[in-house]
Design an enzyme around this catalytic site. Structure first.
Site, PDB file in Angstrom:
ATOM      1  N   ASP A  62       0.883  -1.164   0.000  1.00 30.76           N
ATOM      2  CA  ASP A  62       0.000   0.000   0.000  1.00 30.76           C
ATOM      3  C   ASP A  62       0.918   1.210   0.000  1.00 30.76           C
ATOM      4  OD1 ASP A  62      -1.653   2.112   0.502  1.00 30.76           O
ATOM      5  OD2 ASP A  62      -2.651   1.235   2.250  1.00 30.76           O
ATOM      6  N   TYR A 193      -5.289  15.997 -10.021  1.00 32.90           N
ATOM      7  CA  TYR A 193      -4.573  14.907 -10.688  1.00 32.90           C
ATOM      8  C   TYR A 193      -3.391  15.486 -11.479  1.00 32.90           C
ATOM      9  CZ  TYR A 193      -3.716  10.780 -13.592  1.00 32.90           C
ATOM     10  OH  TYR A 193      -3.128   9.706 -14.211  1.00 32.90           O
ATOM     11  N   VAL A 195      -1.739  18.295 -11.040  1.00 23.63           N
ATOM     12  CA  VAL A 195      -0.669  18.781 -10.160  1.00 23.63           C
ATOM     13  C   VAL A 195       0.107  17.600  -9.564  1.00 23.63           C
ATOM     14  CG1 VAL A 195      -0.146  20.027  -8.013  1.00 23.63           C
ATOM     15  CG2 VAL A 195      -1.777  20.989  -9.652  1.00 23.63           C
TER      16      VAL A 195
END
Length: 276
Positions: A62, A193, A195
């Site tokens: 993760d 998204y 940036v």
């Protein structure tokens, strides 16, 4: 096992990541690790490849969880003595019509796409063996988002001397500016998204520079790339490329021959270096 080559693809139980694993299983001489947050989904994806006669291995990862990243780091160190190919593919995007407040979208998107990718690199780049390859999956959207930034921000993001700390400060500022509702006034584009992917592209340029300074003789090639507009859960069914087509450029960069001296520190799309 340290003589066995190893490749790791983050966020690879579906979409482009899954297609990258599939291609590496066919072309990479060594062990290929498919990673996912959810072990169930990861094992399912590995089983799917097995049905195609391909052998991928699974490791939980993760990218939002430092402990999970470090567990993978320790496993690779212990079992293989390092890493040969790292493809940072894990990423998220809110849907266009998502009703979550923009500040929430900014915080969540940057946490995974930029800060998660950076944490992976911090922990795993030191493990990359000589002649290794690192591919950070960015997006053409980073280009359009860059054009939507103020001149001052564009200069900073295009600078050949920007440091990782300065980049982190800018990414943190974007999130803070969205919370205050002043991000447009501060020169930011209206895309979290976009940036986040500016961050990934610039981070790649910085990391390549650092590799040149600290590990010049190791011939490690590190690049950012755009897979294109790909039919995935993220981009939707109207996109022009299949996941396998989207995997082509990341796989090309992951498998550059050991005598290649480039591309390195570049933004690559359709196997072609683009001007940043």
């Amino acid at each position: 096992m340290s003589n066995v080559q190893v490749a790791v693809v983050t966020g690879s139980n579906k979409g482009i990541g899954f297609a990258i694993v599939r291609a590496l299983c066919k072309q990479f001489q060594g062990d290929v690790y498919l990673t996912a947050r959810d072990p169930g989904r990861g094992q399912e994806a590995v089983a799917k490849l097995q049905e195609e006669g391909l052998r991928a291995l699974f490791h939980q990862l993760d990218v939002d969880d430092l402990q999970s990243i470090r567990a993978l780091r320790d496993f690779l160190k212990e079992k293989y003595g390092g890493l040969n190919v790292l493809v940072n593919n894990a990423g998220i995007a809110f849907k266009v019509h998502d009703t979550a407040p923009f500040a929430t979208q900014a915080e969540v998107t940057l946490k995974t796409n930029f800060f998660g990718t950076r944490n992976i690199c911090t922990e795993l780049l030191p493990l990359v063996k000589p002649y290794g390859k690192v591919v950070n999956v960015s997006s053409m959207v980073s280009h359009s988002a860059l054009r939507g930034c103020s001149q001052e921000l564009q200069q900073k993001f295009r600078s050949n001397t920007i440091t990782e700390d300065e980049l982190v400060q800018l990414m943190t500022k974007f999130v803070e500016d969205t919370k205050k509702g002043v991000h447009e006034k501060e020169g930011w584009p209206n895309t979290a998204y976009g940036v986040s992917k500016i961050g990934v592209t610039v981070l790649s340029r910085i990391q390549a520079r650092m590799l040149d300074e600290k590990r010049k003789g190791d011939h490690i090639l590190l690049n950012a790339c755009c897979p294109g507009w790909v039919r995935t859960d993220m981009a939707g069914p109207k996109a022009t490329k299949s996941p396998d087509e989207g995997a082509e450029t990341p796989v090309y960069l992951a498998l550059l021959p050991s005598d290649a001296d480039g591309p390195h520190g570049q933004f690559v799309s359709d196997k072609t270096v683009r001007t940043w």
